[in-house]
Motif scaffolding. Structure first.
Motif, PDB file in Angstrom:
ATOM      1  N   MET A 116     -10.902   8.473   0.852  1.00  0.00           N
ATOM      2  CA  MET A 116     -10.058   7.794  -0.141  1.00  0.00           C
ATOM      3  C   MET A 116      -9.204   6.750   0.576  1.00  0.00           C
ATOM      4  O   MET A 116      -8.634   7.035   1.634  1.00  0.00           O
ATOM      5  N   VAL A 125      -3.542  15.925  -2.981  1.00  0.00           N
ATOM      6  CA  VAL A 125      -3.065  14.546  -3.080  1.00  0.00           C
ATOM      7  C   VAL A 125      -2.520  14.074  -1.734  1.00  0.00           C
ATOM      8  O   VAL A 125      -2.790  12.966  -1.287  1.00  0.00           O
ATOM      9  N   GLY A 144       0.800  -1.227   0.000  1.00  0.00           N
ATOM     10  CA  GLY A 144       0.000   0.000   0.000  1.00  0.00           C
ATOM     11  C   GLY A 144       0.824   1.263   0.000  1.00  0.00           C
ATOM     12  O   GLY A 144       0.510   2.208   0.706  1.00  0.00           O
ATOM     13  N   VAL A 145       1.906   1.290  -0.784  1.00  0.00           N
ATOM     14  CA  VAL A 145       2.767   2.467  -0.742  1.00  0.00           C
ATOM     15  C   VAL A 145       2.673   3.356  -1.985  1.00  0.00           C
ATOM     16  O   VAL A 145       2.925   4.552  -1.887  1.00  0.00           O
ATOM     17  N   CYS A 146       2.299   2.800  -3.148  1.00  0.00           N
ATOM     18  CA  CYS A 146       2.310   3.663  -4.331  1.00  0.00           C
ATOM     19  C   CYS A 146       1.040   4.501  -4.423  1.00  0.00           C
ATOM     20  O   CYS A 146       1.042   5.562  -5.010  1.00  0.00           O
ATOM     21  N   ARG A 147      -0.018   4.029  -3.833  1.00  0.00           N
ATOM     22  CA  ARG A 147      -1.309   4.724  -3.737  1.00  0.00           C
ATOM     23  C   ARG A 147      -1.982   4.965  -5.090  1.00  0.00           C
ATOM     24  O   ARG A 147      -2.948   5.720  -5.168  1.00  0.00           O
ATOM     25  N   ASN A 161      -5.454  13.295   0.652  1.00  0.00           N
ATOM     26  CA  ASN A 161      -6.353  12.186   0.329  1.00  0.00           C
ATOM     27  C   ASN A 161      -5.658  10.853   0.128  1.00  0.00           C
ATOM     28  O   ASN A 161      -6.260   9.814   0.331  1.00  0.00           O
ATOM     29  N   ALA A 162      -4.416  10.887  -0.325  1.00  0.00           N
ATOM     30  CA  ALA A 162      -3.826   9.617  -0.734  1.00  0.00           C
ATOM     31  C   ALA A 162      -2.732   9.092   0.194  1.00  0.00           C
ATOM     32  O   ALA A 162      -2.295   7.969   0.027  1.00  0.00           O
ATOM     33  N   SER A 163      -2.300   9.879   1.185  1.00  0.00           N
ATOM     34  CA  SER A 163      -1.182   9.411   2.005  1.00  0.00           C
ATOM     35  C   SER A 163      -1.559   8.227   2.872  1.00  0.00           C
ATOM     36  O   SER A 163      -2.720   8.013   3.194  1.00  0.00           O
ATOM     37  N   LEU A 164      -0.514   7.495   3.265  1.00  0.00           N
ATOM     38  CA  LEU A 164      -0.741   6.263   4.014  1.00  0.00           C
ATOM     39  C   LEU A 164      -1.102   6.527   5.470  1.00  0.00           C
ATOM     40  O   LEU A 164      -1.955   5.879   6.036  1.00  0.00           O
ATOM     41  N   ILE A 193      -5.919  12.542  -8.654  1.00  0.00           N
ATOM     42  CA  ILE A 193      -4.912  12.077  -7.693  1.00  0.00           C
ATOM     43  C   ILE A 193      -3.936  11.124  -8.370  1.00  0.00           C
ATOM     44  O   ILE A 193      -2.718  11.245  -8.242  1.00  0.00           O
ATOM     45  N   LEU A 238       4.404  12.715 -10.155  1.00  0.00           N
ATOM     46  CA  LEU A 238       5.420  12.845  -9.108  1.00  0.00           C
ATOM     47  C   LEU A 238       6.534  11.820  -9.285  1.00  0.00           C
ATOM     48  O   LEU A 238       7.677  12.058  -8.926  1.00  0.00           O
ATOM     49  N   LEU A 256       0.071  11.477  -8.907  1.00  0.00           N
ATOM     50  CA  LEU A 256       1.025  10.494  -8.386  1.00  0.00           C
ATOM     51  C   LEU A 256       1.970  10.027  -9.491  1.00  0.00           C
ATOM     52  O   LEU A 256       3.184   9.909  -9.286  1.00  0.00           O
ATOM     53  N   CYS A 279       5.367   5.972   1.245  1.00  0.00           N
ATOM     54  CA  CYS A 279       4.342   6.167   0.217  1.00  0.00           C
ATOM     55  C   CYS A 279       4.659   7.362  -0.673  1.00  0.00           C
ATOM     56  O   CYS A 279       5.271   8.341  -0.247  1.00  0.00           O
ATOM     57  N   THR A 339      -5.690   4.049  -5.395  1.00  0.00           N
ATOM     58  CA  THR A 339      -6.626   4.786  -4.541  1.00  0.00           C
ATOM     59  C   THR A 339      -8.053   4.755  -5.108  1.00  0.00           C
ATOM     60  O   THR A 339      -8.255   4.979  -6.298  1.00  0.00           O
ATOM     61  N   PRO A 349       2.747   9.769  -2.271  1.00  0.00           N
ATOM     62  CA  PRO A 349       2.242  11.132  -2.070  1.00  0.00           C
ATOM     63  C   PRO A 349       3.019  11.897  -1.012  1.00  0.00           C
ATOM     64  O   PRO A 349       3.353  13.068  -1.214  1.00  0.00           O
TER      65      PRO A 349
END
Lengths: 187, 641
Positions: free
Chosen positions: A62, B513, A45-48, B516-519, A86, A93, A90, B477, A51, B479
């Protein structure tokens, strides 16, 4: 096995308890883009990238579908404008360390420079080495923005012949290092 | 020391200790918290012992090294009880005078008192404005006991809540009481402690754990440190009660290695509690066994996140994991683990002893009780303050804090550490509680309140927080790691005058981002300082981006120093202080700054005497008529690769 029923993109889906949202969606043919996911490994669950939005009544948030377990009566949306925004961000990034994406998620003009163009730190190599091969040759060095992959000193010789994680590498770092070189340690 | 084996024995011991305490007619309390120790409180304390002996102070006057008094800025703090005379900033040299005049002749020394606005001294501890408006429910005990002495804690009623819990209440009943009290987690999230206890209690499994989170890493916050240092037994008592209610036989106290005094006091407290039979097998003969292990943190901010803290206790790298299955159900070694903050645990004995209704009488509808804040920054009186929930920011900053230093203007309060937000002047009347702060784009956090005056730059401060988070995050993660990396780059560009149009919007996009998307919560809350800054101080951001100007004159690349030729007297003072010889001029000649050499350290501004005031900061990287030297490459010189 106990089963639960949930709604994914308007479809009623029955899934086994303990499954993740990603598995439940894949099982009925709903595709969710992933990067750090591999069926053989424990999800991280790290690349997200995976989501999705879950909701229950008025409450919504989310979550990463590769780790979120299925719940009775949960409503899941795997694609909408916000999710796409999002995911696009990502990908941008990480760009250009990960380029295997749908045309739709590809950034038109990548704005960022992460400083590590060949590794997106998905951790597939580390996890494969640890969980499947039980070798533990790689590890994470540093934390936060300084985090990077490194070989455990003196342990990487067998990488030159093993090379099993090469096919997993999504950024190309591990392939570029060509396993491990005693003379010229990996960066 | 013989073990105490029943509640009756504990009560008898307490009576005996209290009677002994009553023999002492007068106490000299010397604050021995880290702040005061840094101001040489240990020296002062030793001087008192020697001086009292030499001047023949009667036996009925004794000295006690207590926990933190909270007014750390004016340390060392000395309070003489029962007269409640409070001396601030006492040095070794003042000790003979205090012993002679105050202890022997009952006179107050005006010089060492707190001075109010009219320069009049305030003798009584409780009447100093810093303390007067507080409601010190938790911190009060700090000032009454020696943290190293379990006897002191027992004498003032310590471990009576444990007796009550063990012998008069049922575990389910305790959990119900906690739920009714609506004690919300003081570590930042504000989740109901009672509900957390219930989840862990009901979670399947025989082995359960209770954990104290003492990994307090927010810059400028030290509430947990002062409680662990000043009253470790209260946290321990809360933890034992929690263990009993939840059904855990093992507890962990996670303390930062950077708090050596706290680690020492906690270890000592555990040792003393074990000796007295308050920890270990069959506590007080109740049949309940419980023990605690101390785990020292290795210096990672992210380990304060509950799941990261648990992986750290397991002996692995402290990294958060997806918490979609709660740690209350699957925590340390996949077993139900109930984690609460230091302050939360310290509240437990008070609630059990004084009752839920008493606790609920303080605070707002959804945030009950008090909260300890560390009030720091540009306020007159900085230190630890404990106030009931629902007090306004204005009261904290102006009544307790005494307003802004040096007569400057208030600009903002940054609450909740690096993950909190800025609260501007328009929100000064905000009632401080969990929900109101969150609603206004900040958060309670662990309780840091950093006050900023008009001399502080919002963009620069935000850059500091984002830099802190970018380096203290775990980096798992995308984000959080990459988002913060890019946000930091943008903020750096803003403060160095290289930002482009659209950077503010890009920051906002990144924040969406992140949120909403962080772990974990580190990532999701990292956007707070950026977003609240943009919301309340947009003009300042725009000035940085569009005009490359820093309105507060803080960002070094956007200001220059100038010497006013009308005011400069040629005294050479600034020239002597300049580390790069960038100031030209001789005695009685007007000084000039050589901008090619100037590194903008600001030494000249500090060196110029106030009465001249010739040096000043001005906007713009260089003065208007200044032409930077032509780079060699542009002038046609050969450039070597």
């Amino acid at each position: 096995m106990k089963t639960v029923t949930l709604e994914i993109d308007g479809k009623q889906v029955t899934a086994e308890e303990g499954m993740t949202l990603l598995q439940a969606a894949n099982q009925v043919g709903i595709a969710i883009p992933t990067l750090c996911h591999d069926e053989r490994l424990k999800p991280a669950g790290v690349c997200r990238i995976c989501t999705v939005e879950i909701s229950r009544g008025d409450w919504k948030r989310m979550v990463a579908s590769c780790v979120y377990p299925v719940e009775e009566g949960l409503k899941v949306t795997t694609d909408n404008e916000h999710i796409r925004k999002i995911r696009r961000m990502l990908v941008e990034l990480m760009w250009p360390a990960w380029t295997r994406v749908d045309k739709d998620l590809e950034p038109a003009h990548p704005r960022f420079d992460s400083g590590h163009p060949d590794c997106n730190m998905c951790g597939l190599c580390i996890r494969y080495c640890r969980q499947v091969l039980k070798k533990d040759v790689l590890y994470w060095e540093g934390r936060g923005v300084d985090r990077h992959l490194a070989y455990v000193p003196g342990m990487g010789k067998e990488c030159v012949t093993c090379r099993q994680c090469f096919s997993l590498c999504t950024g190309g770092w591990i392939v570029a290092c060509h396993g491990y070189d005693e003379e010229q340690p990996a960066k | 020391m013989t073990r105490i084996t029943s509640a009756r024995e504990l009560a008898e011991l307490r009576q005996k200790l209290a009677a002994e305490r009553d023999k002492t007619k007068r106490w000299v309390m010397v604050c021995s918290g880290t702040g005061c120790v840094a101001c040489k409180a240990t020296e002062v304390s030793a001087a008192f012992v020697a001086e009292m002996k030499q001047q023949g102070v009667p036996e009925t006057t004794r000295l006690r090294n207590t926990g933190c008094y909270g007014f750390c800025e004016r340390g060392p703090v000395i309070v003489i009880q029962p007269d409640n005379i409070c001396y601030l900033g006492v040095t070794k040299k003042d000790v003979p005078e205090i012993v002679k005049q105050t202890l022997l002749e009952n006179q107050v020394i005006e010089r060492l008192l707190f001075k109010d606005e009219d320069k009049k001294g305030i003798a009584k501890f409780a009447e100093i404005p810093f303390y007067k408006y507080q409601n010190r429910v938790l911190l009060d005990a700090n000032t009454q006991l020696d943290p190293k002495s379990i006897e002191d804690y027992i004498a003032i009623g310590g471990y009576s809540a444990l007796c009550k819990a063990l012998f008069e209440m049922k575990p389910d009943g305790i959990v119900e009481e906690m739920k009714r009290a609506n004690l919300r987690g003081r570590g930042g999230g504000g989740f109901s402690a009672g509900r957390k206890w219930e989840t862990t209690r009901k979670a399947p499994g025989d082995v359960k754990y209770v954990i104290v989170n003492g990994d307090e890493g927010d810059p400028g916050a030290y509430m947990d440190r002062s409680i662990l240092e000043g009253n470790p037994h209260s946290v321990l008592e809360g933890l034992i009660i929690g263990g009993f209610a939840i059904g855990a036989n093992q507890g962990f106290i996670y303390v930062r290695q950077e708090y050596p005094l706290a680690v020492e006091h906690v270890r000592q407290a555990l040792h003393r509690a074990r000796e007295h039979g308050l920890l270990g097998e069959n506590i007080l003969g109740s049949g309940f066994s419980f023990d605690v292990t101390v785990h020292c943190g290795a210096g990672a901010f992210v380990s304060g996140e509950s799941s990261a803290l648990m992986t750290a206790i397991e002996g692995r790298v402290g990294q958060p994991r997806p918490k979609y299955i709660r740690t209350s159900v699957k925590g340390i070694w996949e077993r139900p683990s109930c984690l609460n903050n230091v302050e939360t645990w310290a509240n437990v004995p008070l609630i059990i002893n004084q009752g839920v209704d008493w606790f609920r009488s303080m605070g707002t509808e959804n945030s009950k009780g008090t909260k300890v804040f560390s009030l720091v920054g540009k306020v007159q009186n900085s230190g630890l303050v404990e106030v009931p929930m629902g007090i306004t920011l204005r009261d904290i900053v102006f009544k307790i804090g005494g307003g802004i230093r040096n007569g400057r203007k208030f600009k903002a309060v940054q609450s909740g550490g690096p993950s909190g937000g800025f609260l501007p002047e328009s929100l000064l009347d905000l009632k401080v509680d969990f929900d109101e702060l969150t609603k206004n784009g900040s958060m309670m956090g662990s309780g840091g309140l950093i006050v900023m005056d008009d001399d502080s730059c919002i963009v620069d401060t935000t850059k500091f927080y984002i830099k802190f988070l970018a380096h203290e995050a775990c980096g798992q993660c995308v984000p959080c790691r990459e988002g913060l990396r890019q946000a930091l780059k943008i903020l750096e560009a803003m403060t160095t005058g290289t930002a482009k149009a659209g950077d503010i919007e890009l920051l906002e996009e990144l924040c969406d981002v992140l949120t909403n998307a962080s772990l974990c919560a580190l990532g999701t809350s990292a956007a707070n300082p950026v977003l609240s800054g943009i919301k309340h101080f947009r003009a300042e951001y725009e000035a940085h981006v569009n005009e490359h100007r820093c309105p507060a004159l803080v960002c070094r690349d956007l200001v220059h120093y100038a010497i006013d030729p009308q005011k400069c007297t040629g005294c050479l003072l600034c020239k002597k202080q300049c580390p790069t010889d960038a100031i030209l001029g001789e005695r009685k000649q007007v000084h000039v700054i050589d901008y090619d050499k100037c590194i903008k350290c600001g030494n000249c501004l500090n060196a110029c005497p106030k009465k001249f005031g010739a040096v000043s900061k001005a906007p713009g990287a260089y003065p208007q008529n200044y032409r930077p030297p032509v780079p060699a490459a542009a002038a046609g010189a050969e450039v070597r690769p």
